[in-house]
Design an enzyme around this catalytic site. Structure first.
Site, PDB file in Angstrom:
ATOM      1  N   LEU A 248       0.856  -1.196   0.000  1.00  0.00           N
ATOM      2  CA  LEU A 248       0.000   0.000   0.000  1.00  0.00           C
ATOM      3  C   LEU A 248       0.887   1.240   0.000  1.00  0.00           C
ATOM      4  CD1 LEU A 248      -2.838   1.370   0.440  1.00  0.00           C
ATOM      5  CD2 LEU A 248      -2.392   1.164   2.899  1.00  0.00           C
TER       6      LEU A 248
ATOM      7  N   LYS B 202      -3.026 -15.188   4.669  1.00  0.00           N
ATOM      8  CA  LYS B 202      -2.244 -14.182   3.933  1.00  0.00           C
ATOM      9  C   LYS B 202      -2.419 -12.793   4.527  1.00  0.00           C
ATOM     10  CE  LYS B 202      -2.300 -16.486  -0.546  1.00  0.00           C
ATOM     11  NZ  LYS B 202      -2.870 -16.398  -1.890  1.00  0.00           N
TER      12      LYS B 202
ATOM     13  N   TYR C  57      -6.978 -19.007  11.462  1.00  0.00           N
ATOM     14  CA  TYR C  57      -7.175 -17.692  12.098  1.00  0.00           C
ATOM     15  C   TYR C  57      -6.248 -17.548  13.297  1.00  0.00           C
ATOM     16  CZ  TYR C  57      -9.795 -13.880  14.413  1.00  0.00           C
ATOM     17  OH  TYR C  57     -10.168 -12.696  15.022  1.00  0.00           O
TER      18      TYR C  57
HETATM   19  P1  NAD Z   1     -15.305  -7.472  10.172  1.00  0.00           P
HETATM   20  O1  NAD Z   1     -15.339  -8.677   9.291  1.00  0.00           O
HETATM   21  O2  NAD Z   1     -16.549  -6.670  10.309  1.00  0.00           O
HETATM   22  O3  NAD Z   1     -14.134  -6.483   9.735  1.00  0.00           O
HETATM   23  C1  NAD Z   1     -12.967  -6.888   9.090  1.00  0.00           C
HETATM   24  C2  NAD Z   1     -12.708  -5.902   7.959  1.00  0.00           C
HETATM   25  O4  NAD Z   1     -11.468  -6.230   7.322  1.00  0.00           O
HETATM   26  C3  NAD Z   1     -13.782  -5.968   6.871  1.00  0.00           C
HETATM   27  O5  NAD Z   1     -14.217  -4.677   6.543  1.00  0.00           O
HETATM   28  C4  NAD Z   1     -13.075  -6.633   5.705  1.00  0.00           C
HETATM   29  O6  NAD Z   1     -13.623  -6.274   4.448  1.00  0.00           O
HETATM   30  C5  NAD Z   1     -11.651  -6.165   5.919  1.00  0.00           C
HETATM   31  N1  NAD Z   1     -10.649  -7.017   5.295  1.00  0.00           N
HETATM   32  C6  NAD Z   1     -10.526  -8.366   5.374  1.00  0.00           C
HETATM   33  N2  NAD Z   1      -9.452  -8.782   4.670  1.00  0.00           N
HETATM   34  C7  NAD Z   1      -8.878  -7.664   4.141  1.00  0.00           C
HETATM   35  C8  NAD Z   1      -7.749  -7.440   3.320  1.00  0.00           C
HETATM   36  N3  NAD Z   1      -6.998  -8.450   2.900  1.00  0.00           N
HETATM   37  N4  NAD Z   1      -7.459  -6.167   2.960  1.00  0.00           N
HETATM   38  C9  NAD Z   1      -8.231  -5.123   3.368  1.00  0.00           C
HETATM   39  N5  NAD Z   1      -9.310  -5.289   4.153  1.00  0.00           N
HETATM   40  C10 NAD Z   1      -9.635  -6.540   4.530  1.00  0.00           C
HETATM   41  O7  NAD Z   1     -14.812  -7.984  11.600  1.00  0.00           O
HETATM   42  P2  NAD Z   1     -14.583  -7.194  12.975  1.00  0.00           P
HETATM   43  O8  NAD Z   1     -15.325  -7.912  14.017  1.00  0.00           O
HETATM   44  O9  NAD Z   1     -14.798  -5.748  12.796  1.00  0.00           O
HETATM   45  O10 NAD Z   1     -13.023  -7.489  13.223  1.00  0.00           O
HETATM   46  C11 NAD Z   1     -12.022  -6.512  13.012  1.00  0.00           C
HETATM   47  C12 NAD Z   1     -10.688  -7.008  13.545  1.00  0.00           C
HETATM   48  O11 NAD Z   1     -10.786  -7.271  14.945  1.00  0.00           O
HETATM   49  C13 NAD Z   1     -10.206  -8.310  12.886  1.00  0.00           C
HETATM   50  O12 NAD Z   1      -8.800  -8.231  12.731  1.00  0.00           O
HETATM   51  C14 NAD Z   1     -10.534  -9.360  13.919  1.00  0.00           C
HETATM   52  O13 NAD Z   1      -9.672 -10.458  13.846  1.00  0.00           O
HETATM   53  C15 NAD Z   1     -10.354  -8.580  15.221  1.00  0.00           C
HETATM   54  N6  NAD Z   1     -11.154  -9.171  16.313  1.00  0.00           N
HETATM   55  C16 NAD Z   1     -12.503  -8.960  16.386  1.00  0.00           C
HETATM   56  C17 NAD Z   1     -13.208  -9.537  17.424  1.00  0.00           C
HETATM   57  C18 NAD Z   1     -14.698  -9.310  17.614  1.00  0.00           C
HETATM   58  O14 NAD Z   1     -15.265  -9.850  18.541  1.00  0.00           O
HETATM   59  N7  NAD Z   1     -15.374  -8.516  16.812  1.00  0.00           N
HETATM   60  C19 NAD Z   1     -12.569 -10.352  18.364  1.00  0.00           C
HETATM   61  C20 NAD Z   1     -11.208 -10.559  18.219  1.00  0.00           C
HETATM   62  C21 NAD Z   1     -10.502  -9.947  17.207  1.00  0.00           C
END
Ligand code: NAD
Ligand code: UDP
Length: 315
Positions: free
Chosen positions: A61, A91, A145
């Site tokens: 990026l 990835k 994951y």
């Molecule tokens: P979500 O799926 O709503 O958000 C993830 C976002 O990342 C999405 O908008 C998706 O389009 C984007 N994305 C995925 N792969 C991508 C890539 N290769 N390039 C660019 N964008 C990409 O999920 P969330 O709940 O908002 O989770 C966000 C982060 O928090 C994640 O990293 C997740 O592992 C972490 N997390 C969330 C929780 C939870 O309870 N919500 C718990 C633990 C960790």
């Protein structure tokens, strides 16, 4: 003006973080490939000072101008998403995190990795403190994951130790709130959707497994405090209130006044039996603790839900 870049910014947590950063007066660059996020989540903040870049973080990026904070959230997050996208998940955890760290290094920005309680796997220590190394099945279905996030943590620590990047790691425990997708497969949006439609609530196994649910505004406050502190090792952010999945289903039926019945479906492989954060470190370091308890958070989620409540039956 302070500039923050949020990868995964069109997702559930990322969009709430963008809201908060704009409220703090930052210019915000939201980077997302829209795999599991949507433009709807950021429609309300399409304004001067906010820029959306559609980009897959697996690739390099290029960003013009200064960046002060990089929040790296891009990754599938729900079990049904990462089971559907196993290679992509590995990835984005590896190449994607590498690219996000490289950007932070080039811009001399503070960096925060969104890690997860899944790094503890099916934990044998309860509650889980940051010192616990976890109990992960690397080759099971969830391994894509869990190991991607463990690798991302290792990479982040290496960038800190070897390259001097100002990194931070948050281990997020199950978080919920408005803008979760009704069909993302996670327990809270699934049960709310089922309850509102008076459809059976699908509890996996006997529902004796536990989770600790944190409301999104509490988590975002934790992010904001963590990225500005000088601690570089992982910090748990979550709400220690622990519930069985059966209890969660019952609370949701009561709150929605639903006529749904509870049905038991197969328990997924390697589903953690228990999970509760030890948040002593976050309390001490950040003076942070959650303020929204489950029932209040579920009410706020219901109010904010985008999917329609079924119309009342005709008299
Ligand atoms: P979500 O799926 O709503 O958000 C993830 C976002 O990342 C999405 O908008 C998706 O389009 C984007 N994305 C995925 N792969 C991508 C890539 N290769 N390039 C660019 N964008 C990409 O999920 P969330 O709940 O908002 O989770 C966000 C982060 O928090 C994640 O990293 C997740 O592992 C972490 N997390 C969330 C929780 C939870 O309870 N919500 C718990 C633990 C960790
Ligand atoms: N779960 C369930 N029914 C569903 C969805 C999830 O019983 O329709 C269970 C799931 O097996 C797990 C818990 O709820 O034990 C939390 O699942 P979620 O996907 O929300 O989060 P995670 O497993 O990643 O903690």
């Amino acid at each position: 003006m302070t500039t923050s870049l949020v990868t995964g910014g069109a997702g559930f947590l990322g969009s709430h973080l963008c809201d908060r950063l704009l409220a703090e007066g930052h210019r915000v660059i939201c980077v997302d490939n829209l795999d599991t996020g949507t433009l709807e989540n950021i429609e309300h903040i399409r304004q001067p000072g906010f820029e959306f870049v559609q980009h897959d973080m697996i690739g390099h990026l290029e960003v013009a101008g200064p960046v002060d904070y990089v929040f790296h959230l891009a990754s599938p997050a729900s079990p049904i998403d990462y089971l559907r996208l196993p290679l992509h998940t590995l990835k984005v955890g590896s190449y994607g995190t590498h690219n996000a760290l490289g950007l932070a290094k080039a811009k001399r920005a503070r960096f925060m990795l969104a890690s997860t309680s899944e790094v503890y796997g099916d934990p044998q220590q309860h509650p889980q403190s940051e010192e616990y190394w976890g109990h992960v099945n690397p080759i099971g279905p969830r391994g894509v994951y869990d190991e991607a996030k463990r690798y991302a943590e290792a990479l982040t620590m290496a960038y800190h130790r070897q390259q001097g990047v100002d990194t931070h790691i948050v281990r997020i425990f199950n978080t919920y709130g408005p803008r979760m997708r009704p069909h993302d497969g996670r327990a809270i949006p699934t049960f709310l959707r089922q309850a509102l439609a008076d459809k059976p609530i699908t509890v996996f196994g006997e529902g004796a497994q536990t989770r600790s649910f944190c409301f999104v505004s509490d988590l975002i406050e934790g992010f904001w405090r963590l990225i500005r502190c000088n601690h570089h090792e992982p910090v748990n952010i979550g709400n220690p209130g622990e519930f069985t999945i059966l209890e969660l289903a019952e609370v949701i039926i009561r709150l929605t006044g639903s006529r749904s019945e509870i049905v038991n479906d197969a328990l997924p492989q390697d589903d953690p039996a228990q999970r509760r954060p030890d948040i002593s470190l976050a309390r001490r370091l950040l003076d942070w603790s959650p303020t929204v308890e489950l029932e209040e958070g579920l009410r706020l989620t219901l109010e904010g839900m985008r999917f329609a409540v079924p119309p009342a039956p005709a008299p």
